[in-house]
Design a protein around this motif. Structure first.
Motif, PDB file in Angstrom:
ATOM      1  N   SER A   1       1.070  -1.328  -0.292  1.00 22.83           N
ATOM      2  CA  SER A   1      -0.229  -0.194   0.078  1.00 22.83           C
ATOM      3  C   SER A   1       0.959   1.424  -0.201  1.00 22.83           C
ATOM      4  N   SER A   2       1.942   0.998   0.457  1.00 20.75           N
ATOM      5  CA  SER A   2       3.105   2.473   0.345  1.00 20.75           C
ATOM      6  C   SER A   2       3.244   2.770  -0.642  1.00 20.75           C
ATOM      7  N   TRP A   3       3.732   1.947  -1.746  1.00 14.78           N
ATOM      8  CA  TRP A   3       4.617   2.156  -3.014  1.00 14.78           C
ATOM      9  C   TRP A   3       3.203   2.697  -3.758  1.00 14.78           C
ATOM     10  N   ILE A   4       3.373   3.531  -4.989  1.00 20.65           N
ATOM     11  CA  ILE A   4       3.269   4.705  -5.933  1.00 20.65           C
ATOM     12  C   ILE A   4       3.281   4.042  -7.162  1.00 20.65           C
ATOM     13  N   VAL A   5       1.562   4.320  -7.880  1.00 23.02           N
ATOM     14  CA  VAL A   5       1.682   3.570  -9.116  1.00 23.02           C
ATOM     15  C   VAL A   5       2.029   4.059 -10.567  1.00 23.02           C
ATOM     16  N   SER A   6       3.098   3.768 -11.286  1.00 22.66           N
ATOM     17  CA  SER A   6       2.542   4.226 -12.443  1.00 22.66           C
ATOM     18  C   SER A   6       1.895   3.820 -13.299  1.00 22.66           C
ATOM     19  N   LEU A   7       0.726   4.438 -14.670  1.00 24.98           N
ATOM     20  CA  LEU A   7       0.414   4.010 -15.659  1.00 24.98           C
ATOM     21  C   LEU A   7       0.808   4.733 -16.450  1.00 24.98           C
ATOM     22  N   PRO A   8       0.508   3.665 -17.870  1.00 21.66           N
ATOM     23  CA  PRO A   8       1.172   4.577 -19.325  1.00 21.66           C
ATOM     24  C   PRO A   8       0.989   5.862 -19.877  1.00 21.66           C
ATOM     25  N   ILE A   9       1.107   6.510 -20.068  1.00 26.80           N
ATOM     26  CA  ILE A   9       0.572   7.917 -20.701  1.00 26.80           C
ATOM     27  C   ILE A   9       1.177   7.729 -21.968  1.00 26.80           C
ATOM     28  N   SER A  10      -0.391   8.529 -22.572  1.00 22.88           N
ATOM     29  CA  SER A  10      -0.970   8.347 -23.499  1.00 22.88           C
ATOM     30  C   SER A  10      -0.395   9.881 -24.117  1.00 22.88           C
ATOM     31  N   THR A  11      -0.504  10.931 -25.163  1.00 19.39           N
ATOM     32  CA  THR A  11      -0.384  11.995 -25.942  1.00 19.39           C
ATOM     33  C   THR A  11      -0.959  11.568 -28.276  1.00 19.39           C
ATOM     34  N   ALA A  12      -1.132  12.883 -28.282  1.00 23.84           N
ATOM     35  CA  ALA A  12      -1.447  12.820 -29.297  1.00 23.84           C
ATOM     36  C   ALA A  12      -0.012  12.265 -30.059  1.00 23.84           C
ATOM     37  N   ASN A  13       1.088  12.177 -29.735  1.00 19.91           N
ATOM     38  CA  ASN A  13       2.028  10.864 -30.658  1.00 19.91           C
ATOM     39  C   ASN A  13       1.729   9.622 -30.141  1.00 19.91           C
ATOM     40  N   GLY A  14       1.017   9.649 -29.206  1.00 18.45           N
ATOM     41  CA  GLY A  14       0.911   7.827 -29.000  1.00 18.45           C
ATOM     42  C   GLY A  14       1.327   7.569 -27.127  1.00 18.45           C
ATOM     43  N   GLU A  15       1.608   6.189 -27.184  1.00 19.40           N
ATOM     44  CA  GLU A  15       1.433   6.005 -25.675  1.00 19.40           C
ATOM     45  C   GLU A  15       3.132   5.604 -25.818  1.00 19.40           C
TER      46      GLU A  15
ATOM     47  N   VAL B   1       2.135  -0.699 -17.304  1.00 17.11           N
ATOM     48  CA  VAL B   1       1.554  -0.331 -15.121  1.00 17.11           C
ATOM     49  C   VAL B   1       3.294  -0.590 -14.628  1.00 17.11           C
ATOM     50  N   SER B   2       3.131  -0.327 -13.326  1.00 18.44           N
ATOM     51  CA  SER B   2       4.214  -0.668 -12.181  1.00 18.44           C
ATOM     52  C   SER B   2       3.426   0.018 -11.450  1.00 18.44           C
ATOM     53  N   ALA B   3       4.311  -0.451 -10.034  1.00 17.53           N
ATOM     54  CA  ALA B   3       4.033  -0.290  -8.805  1.00 17.53           C
ATOM     55  C   ALA B   3       5.249  -0.076  -7.692  1.00 17.53           C
ATOM     56  N   ASN B   4       6.000   1.535  -7.216  1.00 19.22           N
ATOM     57  CA  ASN B   4       7.725   1.101  -6.914  1.00 19.22           C
ATOM     58  C   ASN B   4       7.097   1.750  -5.683  1.00 19.22           C
ATOM     59  N   ASN B   5       8.742   1.837  -4.589  1.00 15.56           N
ATOM     60  CA  ASN B   5       9.348   1.845  -3.233  1.00 15.56           C
ATOM     61  C   ASN B   5       9.918   2.796  -4.437  1.00 15.56           C
ATOM     62  N   TYR B   6      10.102   3.588  -4.218  1.00 14.96           N
ATOM     63  CA  TYR B   6      11.748   4.860  -4.954  1.00 14.96           C
ATOM     64  C   TYR B   6      12.178   4.945  -3.777  1.00 14.96           C
ATOM     65  N   VAL B   7      11.553   5.312  -2.418  1.00 13.78           N
ATOM     66  CA  VAL B   7      13.115   4.684  -1.695  1.00 13.78           C
ATOM     67  C   VAL B   7      13.814   4.174  -1.716  1.00 13.78           C
ATOM     68  N   LYS B   8      13.042   2.750  -1.317  1.00 13.49           N
ATOM     69  CA  LYS B   8      13.816   0.960  -1.259  1.00 13.49           C
ATOM     70  C   LYS B   8      14.455   0.594  -2.488  1.00 13.49           C
ATOM     71  N   GLY B   9      13.664   0.815  -3.349  1.00 18.19           N
ATOM     72  CA  GLY B   9      14.313   0.600  -4.561  1.00 18.19           C
ATOM     73  C   GLY B   9      13.664  -1.159  -5.122  1.00 18.19           C
ATOM     74  N   ASP B  10      12.215  -0.410  -4.372  1.00 19.98           N
ATOM     75  CA  ASP B  10      11.239  -2.460  -4.478  1.00 19.98           C
ATOM     76  C   ASP B  10      10.635  -1.154  -6.062  1.00 19.98           C
ATOM     77  N   SER B  11      10.093  -2.897  -7.260  1.00 19.15           N
ATOM     78  CA  SER B  11       8.670  -2.388  -8.076  1.00 19.15           C
ATOM     79  C   SER B  11       8.473  -3.616  -8.720  1.00 19.15           C
ATOM     80  N   ALA B  12       7.114  -3.118  -8.912  1.00 15.73           N
ATOM     81  CA  ALA B  12       6.613  -4.293  -9.923  1.00 15.73           C
ATOM     82  C   ALA B  12       6.080  -3.707 -10.739  1.00 15.73           C
ATOM     83  N   VAL B  13       6.791  -4.894 -11.815  1.00 13.76           N
ATOM     84  CA  VAL B  13       6.652  -3.856 -13.360  1.00 13.76           C
ATOM     85  C   VAL B  13       5.970  -5.143 -14.508  1.00 13.76           C
ATOM     86  N   VAL B  14       4.413  -4.254 -15.115  1.00 17.82           N
ATOM     87  CA  VAL B  14       4.497  -5.101 -15.811  1.00 17.82           C
ATOM     88  C   VAL B  14       5.082  -5.740 -17.671  1.00 17.82           C
TER      89      VAL B  14
END
Length: 313
Positions: A164-178, A182-195
């Motif tokens: 629950s303390s991890w930060i979620v990141s999702l794909p970014i879509s713009t006019a130029n594409g995506e 999809v990931s969740a990360n603990n940026y301080v400790k360096g833990d990550s879950a990445v698709v």
């Protein structure tokens, strides 16, 4: 608690409370003519015009019970309207609760999620059917959505738990594409879950060699920033609704501007159509023993399904 607070329900509760207060005030005011009429008998036997006006006013105003009843009915109508909202639409993202997620899964005729791992939050997301971001007119950076091969209208539904303390990141879509994944990360400790995703065709996941899993799990790491990938363990897992599934343990060295950092983790790989979808959950070697159970829990919660998200002609 079951999930984060549903802000739409808070708004409904606020409206209900406001209407109730207004209704109570209106009911009190509507009773005032009756009180005055009861306390001033001389007026009641006075001119007929005065009596007619007073009686008309009283007849047009509801009693306290009627006013409260009307407000309650309106409140219930609002409440049930919100309850009957499209739960599948509410669920997507990383603020969903288990009830909304299971409503979304049911809408796709998928098995419900039994529970959310203690101390974790669930994430549910649709991916696929997108194009990679165009950087300079000639170079395209692939995203998780553009790496997946699906038929028109089809997408891949992802679902997993993360601390629950991890930060979620999702794909970014713009006019130029995506871009991104999809990931969740603990940026301080360096833990990550990445698709990650990779085309696998008709081949069985169990027949794939080390190079395949290396390409899949290192997909989101720049090629000049890692070395020494090792597939520590690979074993077949229980199929997810008939889809071939493999559990792996792996490690690699992350090249930084300072010391090389060893990383170690687990992944669940699911064959979805002609694609291999994986959730790789890793941490630094120095933290591996401490958070090993969390890594296994997150990887083990991963699900991926091919769904018909849009209808085409």
């Amino acid at each position: 608690y079951k999930g984060l607070v549903d802000h739409s329900m808070l708004r409904v509760a606020f409206v209900v409370l406001s209407l109730a207060l207004i209704g109570s005030a209106g009911a009190f005011l509507s009773s005032t003519p009756a009180l005055l009429k009861a306390q001033t008998p001389s007026l009641r036997h006075g001119p007929t015009t005065c009596n007619a006006v007073s009686d008309l006013a009283m007849a047009s105003n509801p009693t306290r019970r009627e006013a409260v009843g009307s407000i309650s009915a309106a409140a219930l109508a609002l409440l049930f309207s919100a309850e009957n909202a499209n739960a599948a639409g509410k669920a997507f993202g990383y603020s969903a609760n288990l009830q909304d997620i299971n409503a979304a899964l049911t809408s796709y005729s998928l098995q419900p999620k039994p529970k959310v791992t203690d101390g974790f939050r669930p994430l549910i997301q649709l991916i696929g059917g997108t194009t990679g971001a165009n950087i300079d007119g000639s170079k395209t950076v692939e995203s998780i959505g553009s790496q997946i091969n699906t038929a028109p209208g089809q997408k891949v539904l992802l679902l997993f738990d993360y601390p629950s303390s991890w930060i979620v990141s999702l794909p970014i879509s713009t006019a130029n594409g995506e871009s991104g994944t999809v990931s969740a990360n603990n940026y301080v400790k360096g833990d990550s879950a990445v698709v990650a995703a990779k085309a696998v065709g008709d081949a069985a996941m169990g027949d794939q060699k080390v190079d395949f899993y290396q390409d899949l799990m290192m997909q989101q790491v720049p090629s000049d920033q890692w070395q020494n990938f090792k597939l520590v363990k690979k074993k077949g897992a229980e199929p997810i609704e008939g889809q071939e599934t493999v559990d792996i343990e792996y490690r690699y060295d992350l090249i930084t501007s300072g010391p090389v950092i060893g990383r170690h983790g687990f992944a669940k790989v699911v064959k979805v159509g002609k694609n291999a979808l994986a959730l790789g959950v890793t941490t630094a070697d120095t933290r591996f023993k401490k958070v090993k159970d969390d890594l296994i829990a997150s990887a083990g919660s991963f699900r991926a399904h091919l769904v018909q998200a849009e209808f085409t002609k």
